[in-house]
Design a protein around this motif. Structure first.
Motif, PDB file in Angstrom:
ATOM      1  N   PHE A 299      12.397  16.813  58.660  1.00 41.35           N
ATOM      2  CA  PHE A 299      11.001  16.463  58.385  1.00 41.35           C
ATOM      3  C   PHE A 299      10.653  16.807  56.946  1.00 41.35           C
ATOM      4  N   THR A 300       9.939  15.928  56.290  1.00 43.88           N
ATOM      5  CA  THR A 300       9.320  16.241  55.000  1.00 43.88           C
ATOM      6  C   THR A 300       7.834  15.968  55.124  1.00 43.88           C
ATOM      7  N   GLY A 301       7.028  16.920  54.722  1.00 47.12           N
ATOM      8  CA  GLY A 301       5.578  16.741  54.809  1.00 47.12           C
ATOM      9  C   GLY A 301       4.869  18.074  54.688  1.00 47.12           C
ATOM     10  N   SER A 302       3.726  18.173  55.333  1.00 42.66           N
ATOM     11  CA  SER A 302       2.891  19.363  55.150  1.00 42.66           C
ATOM     12  C   SER A 302       3.444  20.556  55.946  1.00 42.66           C
TER      13      SER A 302
ATOM     14  N   ILE B 261      11.544  12.285  60.067  1.00 45.19           N
ATOM     15  CA  ILE B 261      10.095  12.057  59.944  1.00 45.19           C
ATOM     16  C   ILE B 261       9.700  12.243  58.481  1.00 45.19           C
ATOM     17  N   THR B 262       9.142  11.184  57.898  1.00 45.41           N
ATOM     18  CA  THR B 262       8.959  11.188  56.429  1.00 45.41           C
ATOM     19  C   THR B 262       7.506  10.925  56.024  1.00 45.41           C
ATOM     20  N   PRO B 263       7.107  11.405  54.838  1.00 46.93           N
ATOM     21  CA  PRO B 263       5.739  11.232  54.346  1.00 46.93           C
ATOM     22  C   PRO B 263       5.609  10.005  53.433  1.00 46.93           C
ATOM     23  N   TRP B 264       4.443   9.889  52.814  1.00 47.49           N
ATOM     24  CA  TRP B 264       4.117   8.685  52.034  1.00 47.49           C
ATOM     25  C   TRP B 264       4.383   8.848  50.540  1.00 47.49           C
ATOM     26  N   ASN B 265       4.731  10.030  50.059  1.00 51.46           N
ATOM     27  CA  ASN B 265       4.771  10.212  48.603  1.00 51.46           C
ATOM     28  C   ASN B 265       6.094   9.814  47.958  1.00 51.46           C
TER      29      ASN B 265
ATOM     30  N   ALA C 127       1.726  22.623  57.702  1.00 45.06           N
ATOM     31  CA  ALA C 127       1.077  22.710  59.017  1.00 45.06           C
ATOM     32  C   ALA C 127       1.828  21.855  60.038  1.00 45.06           C
ATOM     33  N   VAL C 128       2.135  20.618  59.699  1.00 46.01           N
ATOM     34  CA  VAL C 128       2.854  19.744  60.633  1.00 46.01           C
ATOM     35  C   VAL C 128       4.283  20.258  60.836  1.00 46.01           C
ATOM     36  N   GLY C 129       4.893  20.779  59.781  1.00 48.29           N
ATOM     37  CA  GLY C 129       6.240  21.332  59.904  1.00 48.29           C
ATOM     38  C   GLY C 129       6.302  22.429  60.962  1.00 48.29           C
TER      39      GLY C 129
ATOM     40  N   LEU D 110      13.278  21.471  57.499  1.00 50.58           N
ATOM     41  CA  LEU D 110      11.887  21.239  57.101  1.00 50.58           C
ATOM     42  C   LEU D 110      11.767  21.321  55.582  1.00 50.58           C
ATOM     43  N   GLU D 111      11.250  20.249  54.990  1.00 53.65           N
ATOM     44  CA  GLU D 111      10.934  20.254  53.554  1.00 53.65           C
ATOM     45  C   GLU D 111       9.419  20.190  53.450  1.00 53.65           C
ATOM     46  N   LEU D 112       8.803  21.312  53.076  1.00 54.40           N
ATOM     47  CA  LEU D 112       7.347  21.392  53.189  1.00 54.40           C
ATOM     48  C   LEU D 112       6.682  21.496  51.816  1.00 54.40           C
TER      49      LEU D 112
ATOM     50  N   THR E  72       4.294  22.738  63.535  1.00 55.04           N
ATOM     51  CA  THR E  72       4.129  22.087  64.848  1.00 55.04           C
ATOM     52  C   THR E  72       5.461  21.520  65.323  1.00 55.04           C
ATOM     53  N   ILE E  73       6.164  20.870  64.410  1.00 53.99           N
ATOM     54  CA  ILE E  73       7.451  20.259  64.765  1.00 53.99           C
ATOM     55  C   ILE E  73       8.468  21.332  65.166  1.00 53.99           C
ATOM     56  N   LEU E  74       8.460  22.437  64.465  1.00 56.53           N
ATOM     57  CA  LEU E  74       9.387  23.535  64.788  1.00 56.53           C
ATOM     58  C   LEU E  74       9.100  24.072  66.192  1.00 56.53           C
TER      59      LEU E  74
ATOM     60  N   LYS F  76      -8.887   9.836  51.770  1.00 56.60           N
ATOM     61  CA  LYS F  76      -8.830  11.212  52.286  1.00 56.60           C
ATOM     62  C   LYS F  76      -8.190  12.148  51.244  1.00 56.60           C
ATOM     63  N   GLN F  77      -7.123  11.685  50.642  1.00 59.57           N
ATOM     64  CA  GLN F  77      -6.416  12.488  49.649  1.00 59.57           C
ATOM     65  C   GLN F  77      -7.290  12.673  48.394  1.00 59.57           C
ATOM     66  N   TRP F  78      -8.030  11.624  48.029  1.00 60.54           N
ATOM     67  CA  TRP F  78      -8.931  11.704  46.874  1.00 60.54           C
ATOM     68  C   TRP F  78     -10.010  12.764  47.120  1.00 60.54           C
TER      69      TRP F  78
ATOM     70  N   GLY G 138       1.858  10.065  63.571  1.00 57.80           N
ATOM     71  CA  GLY G 138       2.614  11.298  63.743  1.00 57.80           C
ATOM     72  C   GLY G 138       2.392  11.943  65.100  1.00 57.80           C
ATOM     73  N   GLU G 139       1.119  11.980  65.528  1.00 58.73           N
ATOM     74  CA  GLU G 139       0.818  12.694  66.778  1.00 58.73           C
ATOM     75  C   GLU G 139       1.316  11.932  68.014  1.00 58.73           C
ATOM     76  N   ARG G 140       1.717  10.675  67.831  1.00 59.74           N
ATOM     77  CA  ARG G 140       2.268   9.917  68.962  1.00 59.74           C
ATOM     78  C   ARG G 140       3.794   9.772  68.798  1.00 59.74           C
TER      79      ARG G 140
ATOM     80  N   PRO H 199       8.597   6.776  59.654  1.00 59.19           N
ATOM     81  CA  PRO H 199       7.967   6.913  58.340  1.00 59.19           C
ATOM     82  C   PRO H 199       6.447   7.037  58.466  1.00 59.19           C
ATOM     83  N   SER H 200       5.807   7.312  57.346  1.00 56.78           N
ATOM     84  CA  SER H 200       4.342   7.374  57.340  1.00 56.78           C
ATOM     85  C   SER H 200       3.771   5.978  57.592  1.00 56.78           C
ATOM     86  N   GLU H 201       2.707   5.936  58.374  1.00 52.06           N
ATOM     87  CA  GLU H 201       2.071   4.639  58.646  1.00 52.06           C
ATOM     88  C   GLU H 201       1.445   4.049  57.378  1.00 52.06           C
ATOM     89  N   MET H 202       1.188   4.911  56.380  1.00 49.84           N
ATOM     90  CA  MET H 202       0.564   4.413  55.144  1.00 49.84           C
ATOM     91  C   MET H 202       1.560   3.714  54.219  1.00 49.84           C
TER      92      MET H 202
HETATM   93  P1  NAD Z   1       1.861  15.174  57.115  1.00 45.38           P
HETATM   94  O1  NAD Z   1       2.635  16.411  57.238  1.00 45.38           O
HETATM   95  O2  NAD Z   1       0.583  15.034  57.848  1.00 45.38           O
HETATM   96  O3  NAD Z   1       2.769  13.910  57.561  1.00 45.38           O
HETATM   97  C1  NAD Z   1       4.129  13.761  57.244  1.00 45.38           C
HETATM   98  C2  NAD Z   1       4.792  12.952  58.345  1.00 45.38           C
HETATM   99  O4  NAD Z   1       4.680  13.665  59.577  1.00 45.38           O
HETATM  100  C3  NAD Z   1       4.114  11.600  58.582  1.00 45.38           C
HETATM  101  O5  NAD Z   1       5.089  10.647  58.925  1.00 45.38           O
HETATM  102  C4  NAD Z   1       3.221  11.901  59.769  1.00 45.38           C
HETATM  103  O6  NAD Z   1       2.884  10.751  60.514  1.00 45.38           O
HETATM  104  C5  NAD Z   1       4.080  12.854  60.567  1.00 45.38           C
HETATM  105  N1  NAD Z   1       3.343  13.691  61.508  1.00 45.38           N
HETATM  106  C6  NAD Z   1       2.041  14.064  61.470  1.00 45.38           C
HETATM  107  N2  NAD Z   1       1.730  14.819  62.532  1.00 45.38           N
HETATM  108  C7  NAD Z   1       2.847  14.944  63.273  1.00 45.38           C
HETATM  109  C8  NAD Z   1       3.170  15.622  64.490  1.00 45.38           C
HETATM  110  N3  NAD Z   1       2.263  16.329  65.152  1.00 45.38           N
HETATM  111  N4  NAD Z   1       4.425  15.548  64.950  1.00 45.38           N
HETATM  112  C9  NAD Z   1       5.371  14.858  64.291  1.00 45.38           C
HETATM  113  N5  NAD Z   1       5.130  14.184  63.139  1.00 45.38           N
HETATM  114  C10 NAD Z   1       3.880  14.233  62.634  1.00 45.38           C
HETATM  115  O7  NAD Z   1       1.660  14.948  55.615  1.00 45.38           O
HETATM  116  P2  NAD Z   1       0.774  13.828  54.937  1.00 45.38           P
HETATM  117  O8  NAD Z   1      -0.418  13.425  55.706  1.00 45.38           O
HETATM  118  O9  NAD Z   1       1.731  12.774  54.614  1.00 45.38           O
HETATM  119  O10 NAD Z   1       0.263  14.648  53.689  1.00 45.38           O
HETATM  120  C11 NAD Z   1      -0.576  15.771  53.866  1.00 45.38           C
HETATM  121  C12 NAD Z   1      -0.088  16.930  53.035  1.00 45.38           C
HETATM  122  O11 NAD Z   1       1.310  17.145  53.254  1.00 45.38           O
HETATM  123  C13 NAD Z   1      -0.173  16.714  51.555  1.00 45.38           C
HETATM  124  O12 NAD Z   1      -1.431  16.944  51.066  1.00 45.38           O
HETATM  125  C14 NAD Z   1       0.856  17.689  51.058  1.00 45.38           C
HETATM  126  O13 NAD Z   1       0.341  18.963  50.979  1.00 45.38           O
HETATM  127  C15 NAD Z   1       1.901  17.670  52.097  1.00 45.38           C
HETATM  128  N6  NAD Z   1       3.055  16.825  51.743  1.00 45.38           N
HETATM  129  C16 NAD Z   1       4.197  17.438  51.324  1.00 45.38           C
HETATM  130  C17 NAD Z   1       5.282  16.665  50.988  1.00 45.38           C
HETATM  131  C18 NAD Z   1       6.556  17.247  50.546  1.00 45.38           C
HETATM  132  O14 NAD Z   1       7.375  16.532  49.981  1.00 45.38           O
HETATM  133  N7  NAD Z   1       6.840  18.512  50.791  1.00 45.38           N
HETATM  134  C19 NAD Z   1       5.218  15.297  51.062  1.00 45.38           C
HETATM  135  C20 NAD Z   1       4.031  14.694  51.493  1.00 45.38           C
HETATM  136  C21 NAD Z   1       2.977  15.489  51.854  1.00 45.38           C
END
Ligand code: NAD
Length: 475
Positions: A220-223, A142-146, A225-227, A243-245, A229-231, A324-326, A202-204, A170-173
C-alpha cells in the motif's frame, strides 16, 4: 468526455458488478472531463479468484520467462508514453516536465525489475540447509493518486518478478491514467489473471482486498491513517504487509553549504510534484546565524517558481489534485499563520491572476518551531517550513523529532561530515547534495512512514518467503 465503464479481470475488460459513477476532474480548470464506473466488493472477489487461479502456473514460471514478460510490459507502456503523459497532465495536473518524467518512470520501473531479476539468487545455502525464496501468492496492490502509473507499475513489477499474481486497486481519482496503463499492459499479452485492475473506493474494494483470505500480501502507498487500517485488517489472516506512508522530511543545510545552491535545492525538494510528494523536504533546517541570508536567497529564487497552467513549460507547481486537497492545504496555511509562523512567501488563496483551478500559492514560512502543526503534520502541498537550529546536535534532534522517517536531505560542501550526519538521521533514505533517485536502493520509511521497502532486491523480497529444506545438501 472520457467514459470508463469497464474493469480488468482475468485478462479481459469487463463491465463491473459495481454501478456507482464517479466524476473525473481536470484540476487546472475544475471541469468534469470524464466519468468512471466503480468496481465493488464482488468485482474485488472476482479479481482475487482470477489471480488465485493464475498463481498455480505463474508461480512455476522461470526467471527467464518473467524477465521476458516484464520486457514486453515495458515496451507496451513505452509505446503509450504520449497517451499516458496527456492523461497525467489532464487528470492530475502535473506540470509538463514532471508529467513527462512520470510517464517514463512508469515504463522504466518494469525494465529495472527485469534487470534486477537477472542476478537475484532465488536459491542459496544456510548452514546445511538449502533455502529457496518462494512467491507469496496473490498480492493486493493499493495505490494513491500522486503518481498513479508509477506506483501501479512499480508494485506490479516487483510482484510479478517474484512470481506472485496481483490485484491492483488504484485511486478512483486516477481512472484515466489507469486506463492507459491497463490497455498497454493488456497488449503485453500476459497469461490471463496474472494481473487484475479494479478501480473502486478504498472503503469498499480496498477494504475487501485487505481482508480477503486468498490475498497473501498487501502493498500500500498512501496516508498513514489508511495504512494503519490496512495493517489491522490484514492482521486477521496474517498477511505480509508493505506500507509506504507519509513523511515530514528534514532538509538540513549545514553551515559550510553554498547557500544559493542549498536554497535552490530546498525549493526543488519541497515543491516537487507540486508539493504532493511523500518525500518532499518540507522542514528546512538552517543554522540560525545564516537564517537571514538563506531566506534572502530563497526569496530571490522563488522568482523561478511558477504556479499555474500545467501545459505551460514555465510552470513548476501545478494545481492540487482535488478541491478537498486544496482546502486541506489552505487550512494548513491558515494554521501556520495563526500559530505565529512568519510568511516569507505565498499565503492563502490562489496565485495572483488565477481565477479557477485548485492552485495554491507556493508558500514558505520561517520562524517555525518544530512543535508547530505545520512542522509536525504532512500537508501534501507546496508549503515549506524553515526552522533555525543552533548547532549540529540540535539539527539532528529536530530532524529526528517527528513520527515520520521516510527521507532526509543534507547539503554540505564536506561529504564526510554529511555522511556522519546521515548516519544519525532516522530515515529510510538520506540524500546528500542530490535529489536523484536510485532504483537499485531500497525505498521506504522508518517509524510511522511505513513498514518494509520497495525497489531493488529489497523490494523483490517483500513478495518472497524463504523456505529452508534440510537434509538435501552435501549428499
Ligand atoms: P489514502 O490513504 O486515503 O488513499 C490511498 C489509497 O488507499 C487509495 O487507493 C484509496 O482508495 C485507498 N483506501 C482508502 N481507504 C482505504 C481502506 N479503508 N482500505 C483499503 N484501501 C483504502 O490517500 P489519499 O486520499 O490518496 O491522500 C490522502 C493523504 O495521503 C495525502 O494528503 C497524503 O498525506 C497521503 N499520501 C501519501 C502518499 C505517499 O506516497 N506516501 C501518496 C498519496 C497520499
Amino acid at each position: 468526455m472520457h467514459n470508463i465503464d469497464t474493469v480488468y479481470i482475468d485478462g479481459a475488460f469487463v463491465t463491473p458488478h459495481g454501478d456507482e459513477a464517479f466524476d473525473l476532474f481536470n484540476p487546472a480548470t475544475e471541469r468534469v472531463i470524464g466519468r468512471v464506473r466503480l468496481a465493488d466488493e464482488v468485482d474485488a472477489d472476482n479479481a482475487i479468484a482470477a489471480a488465485k487461479r493464475a498463481f498455480a502456473d505463474f508461480s512455476q514460471t522461470s526467471r527467464g520467462e518473467r524477465i521476458e514478460m516484464l520486457e514486453r510490459m515495458h515496451a507496451a507502456l513505452a509505446a503509450r508514453e504520449d497517451a499516458l503523459f496527456d492523461a497525467i497532465v489532464d487528470e492530475y495536473g502535473a506540470p509538463v516536465s514532471r508529467a513527462r518524467w512520470m510517464a517514463r518512470h512508469a515504463a522504466d520501473v518494469l525494465m529495472e525489475a527485469a534487470r534486477m531479476l537477472e542476478h537475484y539468487p532465488f536459491t542459496r545455502r544456510a548452514g546445511s540447509a538449502e533455502v529457496t525464496m518462494q512467491p507469496l501468492g496473490v498480492a493486493g496492490l493499493i495505490t494513491p493518486w500522486n503518481n498513479d502509473a508509477g506506483f501501479i507499475c512499480g508494485k506490479l513489477a516487483a510482484a510479478l518478478a517474484a512470481g506472485c499474481t496481483a490485484v491492483i486497486k488504484p485511486s478512483e481519482m486516477s481512472a484515466m491514467q489507469t486506463r492507459v496503463v491497463t490497455e498497454a499492459l493488456h497488449e503485453a499479452g500476459l497469461p490471463r489473471g496474472v494481473f487484475n485492475i479494479v478501480t473502486g473506493k478504498g472503503e469498499r474494494v480496498g477494504a475487501r482486498i485487505s481482508a480477503h483470505p486468498d490475498v497473501a500480501k498487501l502493498s500500500f502507498t498512501g496516508s498513514t491513517a489508511v495504512g494503519k487500517t490496512i495493517l489491522r485488517t490484514g492482521a486477521d489472516t496474517l498477511k505480509r504487509v508493505t506500507l509506504e506512508l507519509g513523511g515530514k522530511s528534514p532538509f538540513i543545510v549545514l553551515d559550510d553549504a553554498d547557500l544559493d545552491e542549498a536554497a535552490k535545492m530546498a525549493l526543488a525538494a519541497g515543491f516537487m510534484n507540486s508539493g504532493q510528494a511523500c518525500v518532499a523536504g518540507t522542514r528546512i533546517l538552517v543554522p540560525r546565524a545564516l537564517l537571514a541570508a538563506f531566506e534572502a536567497s530563497m526569496v530571490r529564487q522563488l522568482a523561478d517558481v511558477r504556479a499555474g497552467d500545467p501545459r505551460d513549460p514555465a510552470t513548476t507547481v501545478g494545481p492540487m489534485v482535488s478541491a478537498k486537497q486544496w482546502q486541506r492545504v489552505q487550512r494548513y496555511i491558515r494554521v501556520g499563520i495563526d500559530e505565529g509562523a512568519r510568511l516569507v512567501a505565498g499565503g492563502e488563496g490562489r496565485p495572483q491572476g488565477i481565477q479557477a483551478g485548485w492552485f495554491v500559492r507556493p508558500t514558505v514560512f520561517s520562524d517555525v518551531r518544530n512543535d508547530m502543526t505545520i512542522a509536525r503534520e504532512e500537508i501534501f502541498g507546496p508549503v515549506l517550513s524553515i526552522i533555525a537550529y543552533r548547532d549540529e546536535e540540535e539539527a539532528v534532534a529536530i530532524a529526528n523529532d517527528t513520527v515520520y522517517g521516510l527521507q532526509a536531505y543534507v547539503v554540505s560542501t564536506n561529504v564526510q561530515r554529511a555522511r556522519l550526519l546521515a548516519s544519525r538521521i532516522e530515515a529510510g533514505r538520506v540524500l546528500v547534495n542530490t535529489l536523484a533517485h536510485e532504483p537499485a536502493a531500497p525505498f521506504g520509511g522508518f517509524k510511522q512512514s511505513g513498514i518494509g521497502r520497495e525497489y531493488g532486491t529489497y523490494g523483490l523480497e517483500a513478495y518472497l518467503e524463504p523456505k529452508a529444506v534440510l537434509g538435501v545438501t552435501g549428499g
